[in-house]
Design an enzyme around this catalytic site. Structure first.
Site, PDB file in Angstrom:
ATOM      1  CD  GLU A 125      -3.012  -1.119   0.354  1.00 57.37           C
ATOM      2  OE1 GLU A 125      -3.363   0.010  -0.046  1.00 57.37           O
ATOM      3  OE2 GLU A 125      -3.575  -2.159  -0.015  1.00 57.37           O
ATOM      4  CB  CYS A 128      -1.546   7.484   1.300  1.00 55.15           C
ATOM      5  SG  CYS A 128      -3.042   6.657   1.850  1.00 55.15           S
TER       6      CYS A 128
HETATM    7  P1  NAD Z   1       8.102   4.928   5.129  1.00 55.63           P
HETATM    8  O1  NAD Z   1       8.179   4.156   3.877  1.00 55.63           O
HETATM    9  O2  NAD Z   1       9.200   5.852   5.486  1.00 55.63           O
HETATM   10  O3  NAD Z   1       7.915   3.968   6.408  1.00 55.63           O
HETATM   11  C1  NAD Z   1       6.925   3.008   6.508  1.00 55.63           C
HETATM   12  C2  NAD Z   1       7.390   1.870   7.374  1.00 55.63           C
HETATM   13  O4  NAD Z   1       8.582   1.321   6.835  1.00 55.63           O
HETATM   14  C3  NAD Z   1       7.719   2.275   8.812  1.00 55.63           C
HETATM   15  O5  NAD Z   1       7.167   1.312   9.696  1.00 55.63           O
HETATM   16  C4  NAD Z   1       9.217   2.281   8.852  1.00 55.63           C
HETATM   17  O6  NAD Z   1       9.733   1.940  10.112  1.00 55.63           O
HETATM   18  C5  NAD Z   1       9.576   1.215   7.836  1.00 55.63           C
HETATM   19  N1  NAD Z   1      10.877   1.469   7.226  1.00 55.63           N
HETATM   20  C6  NAD Z   1      11.508   2.652   7.069  1.00 55.63           C
HETATM   21  N2  NAD Z   1      12.697   2.479   6.465  1.00 55.63           N
HETATM   22  C7  NAD Z   1      12.825   1.159   6.234  1.00 55.63           C
HETATM   23  C8  NAD Z   1      13.837   0.335   5.646  1.00 55.63           C
HETATM   24  N3  NAD Z   1      14.972   0.871   5.163  1.00 55.63           N
HETATM   25  N4  NAD Z   1      13.634  -0.980   5.579  1.00 55.63           N
HETATM   26  C9  NAD Z   1      12.501  -1.522   6.044  1.00 55.63           C
HETATM   27  N5  NAD Z   1      11.509  -0.809   6.623  1.00 55.63           N
HETATM   28  C10 NAD Z   1      11.677   0.514   6.723  1.00 55.63           C
HETATM   29  O7  NAD Z   1       6.717   5.676   4.990  1.00 55.63           O
HETATM   30  P2  NAD Z   1       6.150   6.745   5.936  1.00 55.63           P
HETATM   31  O8  NAD Z   1       6.972   7.988   5.837  1.00 55.63           O
HETATM   32  O9  NAD Z   1       5.923   6.155   7.282  1.00 55.63           O
HETATM   33  O10 NAD Z   1       4.724   7.023   5.258  1.00 55.63           O
HETATM   34  C11 NAD Z   1       4.582   7.910   4.183  1.00 55.63           C
HETATM   35  C12 NAD Z   1       4.401   7.196   2.867  1.00 55.63           C
HETATM   36  O11 NAD Z   1       3.468   6.147   2.995  1.00 55.63           O
HETATM   37  C13 NAD Z   1       3.837   8.107   1.794  1.00 55.63           C
HETATM   38  O12 NAD Z   1       4.460   7.809   0.575  1.00 55.63           O
HETATM   39  C14 NAD Z   1       2.374   7.710   1.718  1.00 55.63           C
HETATM   40  O13 NAD Z   1       1.752   7.978   0.505  1.00 55.63           O
HETATM   41  C15 NAD Z   1       2.446   6.263   2.020  1.00 55.63           C
HETATM   42  N6  NAD Z   1       1.192   5.800   2.595  1.00 55.63           N
HETATM   43  C16 NAD Z   1       0.415   4.946   1.869  1.00 55.63           C
HETATM   44  C17 NAD Z   1      -0.802   4.529   2.372  1.00 55.63           C
HETATM   45  C18 NAD Z   1      -1.706   3.621   1.597  1.00 55.63           C
HETATM   46  O14 NAD Z   1      -2.658   3.130   2.192  1.00 55.63           O
HETATM   47  N7  NAD Z   1      -1.454   3.349   0.345  1.00 55.63           N
HETATM   48  C19 NAD Z   1      -1.212   4.974   3.618  1.00 55.63           C
HETATM   49  C20 NAD Z   1      -0.385   5.822   4.338  1.00 55.63           C
HETATM   50  C21 NAD Z   1       0.828   6.224   3.820  1.00 55.63           C
END
Ligand code: NAD
Length: 459
Positions: A213, A247
């Site tokens: 997602e 998002c």
């Molecule tokens: P992110 O990708 O930075 O982090 C998401 C998760 O990934 C966190 O739990 C984080 O700890 C983990 N993570 C971070 N770095 C990692 C790595 N190197 N390896 C493995 N895991 C890692 O995203 P965010 O900043 O928390 O959220 C924002 C993004 O999420 C935006 O792009 C937004 O559009 C998207 N989003 C999508 C939805 C959806 O339902 N499609 C919903 C909310 C947010």
């Protein structure tokens, strides 16, 4: 000192528990969903406090997403679970005379659910509902950036469920990387597209199924027939909820040149209506998650014209609702997902041109169209690929559990909510049951006649 299991021990204990069959019965799943409902309902005030501490979310915004919709999804699952679990009989062609065909929904087993920070409870617990309804075990990993929410999720889930069934692991990239070394039966990830690639790569070592997602740049098209004041109101609301850190928020607005000025003025008026002319002093205005994101957003303001807003309070980590004009596709604000309260407005002269331009970008998670013209609606739906959308509205498609929610391509793969969550966490195991009362000799035949009949049947 309590001893915590290593990730391998945790996964192993969940696998043993899953293989014991305990999670599979309807009675068990129902009981756990009811428990989850009570957990959210009984701790509503703590949840609202945590999202307020992390993001300054108002009670209304906090309840709307991080409590209300979760309860609604659980109620929906409880209402339909028995029916979802029933094997589904499907038609069997004449070629299979004597047999019947069914689809059984098989739980995947041990799931990893990785969540982002923007709606910390909604985006951790909604997938968990699907995992429970599907008869699985799950390890959830909330985002480390929403510190208070992560801490509360850990406390609530650890107290309510044994870790061999549902466990909550806290941490950031390092902990997630370590978790991803383990073998899961399904990974459900919500977050940015760039980290989505890391997740998919890690999953590939065991060929683990993944649901992604992700995010992207969501267009909102406003054509010349649109009800401009209403379009402006619904776009302002969808953009500024959670200060644009949503998002499916409209990322940029693509407006027909003939109505651009009227739309821009209405949008500004609606933003003032929502958060007053002093939004930085408004106690109900959500803040930006951290300093790094605030600085990133500030940088996006550098090139285009700031038509409205742009003020920053670094102490409160707030950026005022902002409208940008004279924006081109080359500006930095059009090169990345904004994920903040900045609204760039671009203009178009012909719908074909706008559609062609949007199709040059990655497939968006959401698309919004404001129009009174049915042909325009049909053309946009037919020609632009996107995950989920709204005609004359923003965000509300997310709140209908009968609509699958998910992106496509770089905005995600797979979908959930309602029955789609149940399907997301189960494999459709297909079974053909053949009769033993007779055995048609046709398939064993070597004669020309047999071949002719087979040719007829497989036309
Ligand atoms: P992110 O990708 O930075 O982090 C998401 C998760 O990934 C966190 O739990 C984080 O700890 C983990 N993570 C971070 N770095 C990692 C790595 N190197 N390896 C493995 N895991 C890692 O995203 P965010 O900043 O928390 O959220 C924002 C993004 O999420 C935006 O792009 C937004 O559009 C998207 N989003 C999508 C939805 C959806 O339902 N499609 C919903 C909310 C947010």
């Amino acid at each position: 000192m309590p001893t915590y299991p290593t990730y391998s021990e945790l996964v192993a204990s969940q696998r043993t528990f899953f293989q014991s069959g305990s999670t599979r019965s309807y009675a068990f799943r129902k009981q756990q969903l009811e428990k989850l409902y009570r957990l959210v309902a009984d701790n509503e005030q703590l949840i609202l406090k945590a999202v307020h501490e992390d993001l300054n979310k108002s009670e209304l915004e906090g309840f709307f997403a991080d409590v209300g919709y979760i309860k609604y999804e659980i109620t929906h699952a409880l209402k339909h679970l028995k029916r979802w679990m029933k094997p589904q009989r499907v038609r069997t062609p004449l070629t299979h005379f004597g047999s019947s065909s069914s689809i059984y929904r098989e739980p995947y087993g041990v799931n990893l659910i990785i969540a982002p920070w923007n709606y910390p409870f909604l985006l951790t617990i909604t997938p968990l509902i699907g995992a429970i309804a599907g008869g699985n075990t799950a390890i959830v990993k909330p985002s480390e950036l929403a510190v208070h929410s992560s801490d509360l999720l850990h406390k609530l889930l650890s107290n309510a469920f044994p870790s061999e069934y549902i466990a909550c692991v806290e941490g950031g990239a390092e902990e997630t990387t370590a978790l991803l070394q383990e073998r899961f039966d399904h990974i459900f990830y919500t977050g940015s597209s760039s980290i989505g690639k890391i997740i998919m790569t890690a999953a590939s070592q065991y060929l683990t199924p993944v649901t992604l997602e992700l995010g992207g740049k969501n267009p909102a098209i406003v054509d010349e027939s649109a009800n401009i004041p209403l379009a402006a109101r619904r776009i302002a609301w969808g953009k500024l909820l959670n200060a644009g850190q949503t998002c499916i928020a409209p990322d940029y607005i693509y407006v027909h040149r003939s109505v651009e000025q009227r739309f821009r003025e209405s949008l500004r008026d609606e933003m003032i209506q929502l958060y007053s002319s002093q939004p930085l002093d408004n106690p109900d205005y959500t803040c930006i998650i951290n300093d790094r994101h605030l600085s990133r957003l500030q940088r996006l303001l550098a090139e285009p014209t700031v038509y409205y807003g742009g003020e920053v309070d670094r102490q409160k980590r707030m950026l005022a609702p902002t409208i940008l004009t004279n924006v081109t596709w080359d500006h930095a604000v059009m090169q990345e997902e904004i994920f903040g309260p900045i609204t760039p407005i671009l203009t178009y002269d012909s719908l074909d041109e706008a559609i062609a331009q949007i199709k040059k970008q990655e497939k968006p998670l959401a698309l919004y169209l404001f129009t009174e013209n049915k042909q325009v609606k049909q053309q946009v739906i037919r020609e632009i690929p996107f995950g989920t959308g709204g005609i004359n509205d923003t965000l509300f498609q997310f709140l209908n559990p009968n609509l699958p929610f998910g992106g496509v391509g770089s905005s995600g793969s797979g979908s959930y909510h309602g029955v789609y969550s149940f399907q997301c966490f189960t494999h459709p195991k297909s079974v053909l049951s053949q009769t033993t009362k007779f055995d048609l000799p046709l398939r064993y035949g070597r004669s020309k006649t047999a071949l002719q009949i087979i040719r007829q049947l497989f036309k």
